[in-house]
Design a protein around this motif. Structure first.
Motif, PDB file in Angstrom:
ATOM      1  N   PHE A   1       0.847  -1.181   0.000  1.00  0.00           N
ATOM      2  CA  PHE A   1       0.000   0.000   0.000  1.00  0.00           C
ATOM      3  C   PHE A   1       0.884   1.234   0.000  1.00  0.00           C
ATOM      4  O   PHE A   1       1.946   1.238   0.623  1.00  0.00           O
ATOM      5  N   GLU A   2       0.444   2.256  -0.692  1.00  0.00           N
ATOM      6  CA  GLU A   2       1.181   3.507  -0.705  1.00  0.00           C
ATOM      7  C   GLU A   2       0.218   4.679  -0.590  1.00  0.00           C
ATOM      8  O   GLU A   2      -0.925   4.610  -1.014  1.00  0.00           O
ATOM      9  N   GLU A   3       0.738   5.744   0.022  1.00  0.00           N
ATOM     10  CA  GLU A   3      -0.027   6.981   0.124  1.00  0.00           C
ATOM     11  C   GLU A   3       0.225   7.799  -1.130  1.00  0.00           C
ATOM     12  O   GLU A   3       1.368   7.953  -1.556  1.00  0.00           O
TER      13      GLU A   3
ATOM     14  N   VAL B   1      -6.743  15.184  -2.499  1.00  0.00           N
ATOM     15  CA  VAL B   1      -7.286  13.925  -1.999  1.00  0.00           C
ATOM     16  C   VAL B   1      -6.128  13.005  -1.612  1.00  0.00           C
ATOM     17  O   VAL B   1      -5.296  12.666  -2.447  1.00  0.00           O
ATOM     18  N   LEU B   2      -6.073  12.620  -0.343  1.00  0.00           N
ATOM     19  CA  LEU B   2      -5.067  11.679   0.147  1.00  0.00           C
ATOM     20  C   LEU B   2      -5.673  10.279   0.114  1.00  0.00           C
ATOM     21  O   LEU B   2      -6.745  10.053   0.683  1.00  0.00           O
ATOM     22  N   VAL B   3      -4.990   9.361  -0.578  1.00  0.00           N
ATOM     23  CA  VAL B   3      -5.476   7.987  -0.655  1.00  0.00           C
ATOM     24  C   VAL B   3      -4.403   7.030  -0.169  1.00  0.00           C
ATOM     25  O   VAL B   3      -3.206   7.344  -0.181  1.00  0.00           O
ATOM     26  N   LEU B   4      -4.846   5.875   0.259  1.00  0.00           N
ATOM     27  CA  LEU B   4      -3.974   4.758   0.596  1.00  0.00           C
ATOM     28  C   LEU B   4      -4.406   3.636  -0.342  1.00  0.00           C
ATOM     29  O   LEU B   4      -5.539   3.148  -0.233  1.00  0.00           O
ATOM     30  N   THR B   5      -3.542   3.280  -1.291  1.00  0.00           N
ATOM     31  CA  THR B   5      -3.958   2.353  -2.332  1.00  0.00           C
ATOM     32  C   THR B   5      -2.916   1.265  -2.591  1.00  0.00           C
ATOM     33  O   THR B   5      -1.726   1.478  -2.347  1.00  0.00           O
TER      34      THR B   5
ATOM     35  N   GLN C   1      -8.408  11.245   3.256  1.00  0.00           N
ATOM     36  CA  GLN C   1      -8.723  12.618   3.626  1.00  0.00           C
ATOM     37  C   GLN C   1      -8.893  13.459   2.368  1.00  0.00           C
ATOM     38  O   GLN C   1      -8.254  13.209   1.349  1.00  0.00           O
ATOM     39  N   VAL C   2      -9.778  14.473   2.477  1.00  0.00           N
ATOM     40  CA  VAL C   2     -10.035  15.385   1.370  1.00  0.00           C
ATOM     41  C   VAL C   2      -9.953  16.807   1.906  1.00  0.00           C
ATOM     42  O   VAL C   2     -10.510  17.116   2.961  1.00  0.00           O
TER      43      VAL C   2
END
Length: 183
Positions: free
Chosen positions: A14-16, A31-35, A164-165
């Motif tokens: 997983f990466e941010e 938009v911060l994602v963890l994918t 987070q947005v």
């Protein structure tokens, strides 16, 4: 197939990632994602943005509009204005603002933990304490555009990968109430 169904978790990385975009009315959005799959997530976010009247943009295209700051939200019922101002500023906070039911205490990221520790020592409990992207300026929105922006932000926040947005909009309180009634 097993990796796709989640049966094989060993190789999953997983990466941010932070994505930049624009909402209706020219509102900047981060938009911060963890994918575990950048391509899938980028495609899904692009679809959400376009479906809700916005657009995903180049990396870094809106990041300059935000400062990374420490943000601590304390309920106003827990402490009066003079006390929180004195305590926060002595602890190294940059600013304290009255925002609705909360005192918003802003810190430099390097002073964030120190301010939290001072609050902890004085028994001040906070609702939120996080590193946040604070807009340098905001875009004032009318009711119609505000509704569209909130729909986009809600759709983004519902995505499983989104952590987070942040956005740089300003909706007057009466317009916010109007939008809430329409929802």
């Amino acid at each position: 197939i097993k990796r796709g169904t989640g049966e094989l978790a060993g190789g999953q990385q997983f990466e941010e990632v932070i994505y930049d975009g624009y909402a209706p009315g020219g509102v900047a959005v981060m938009v911060l994602v963890l994918t575990d799959n950048r391509n899938r997530t980028a495609g899904e976010l692009r679809y959400i943005f376009s479906k809700k009247g916005g657009s995903l943009s180049e990396k870094g295209s809106v990041a300059w509009m935000f400062d990374l700051k420490g943000l601590i939200l304390v309920e106003k019922s827990r402490i009066d204005e003079d006390a929180i101002l004195e305590l926060a500023l002595e602890a190294g906070a940059e600013d304290v603002k009255s925002e609705g039911e909360f005192w918003s205490v802003y810190t430099d990221i390097h002073d964030f933990e120190k301010v939290k520790e001072v609050f902890r020592k004085h028994g001040i409990k906070w609702k939120v304490a996080e590193l946040s992207r604070i807009p340098k300026s905001t875009v004032k929105l009318d009711a119609e555009t505000g509704r569209k922006v909130l729909e986009l932000l809600n759709a983004l926040e519902e995505h499983d990968d989104v952590q987070q947005v942040w956005a740089n909009f300003d909706i007057p309180e009466e317009v916010m109430e109007q939008v809430a009634k329409e929802a």
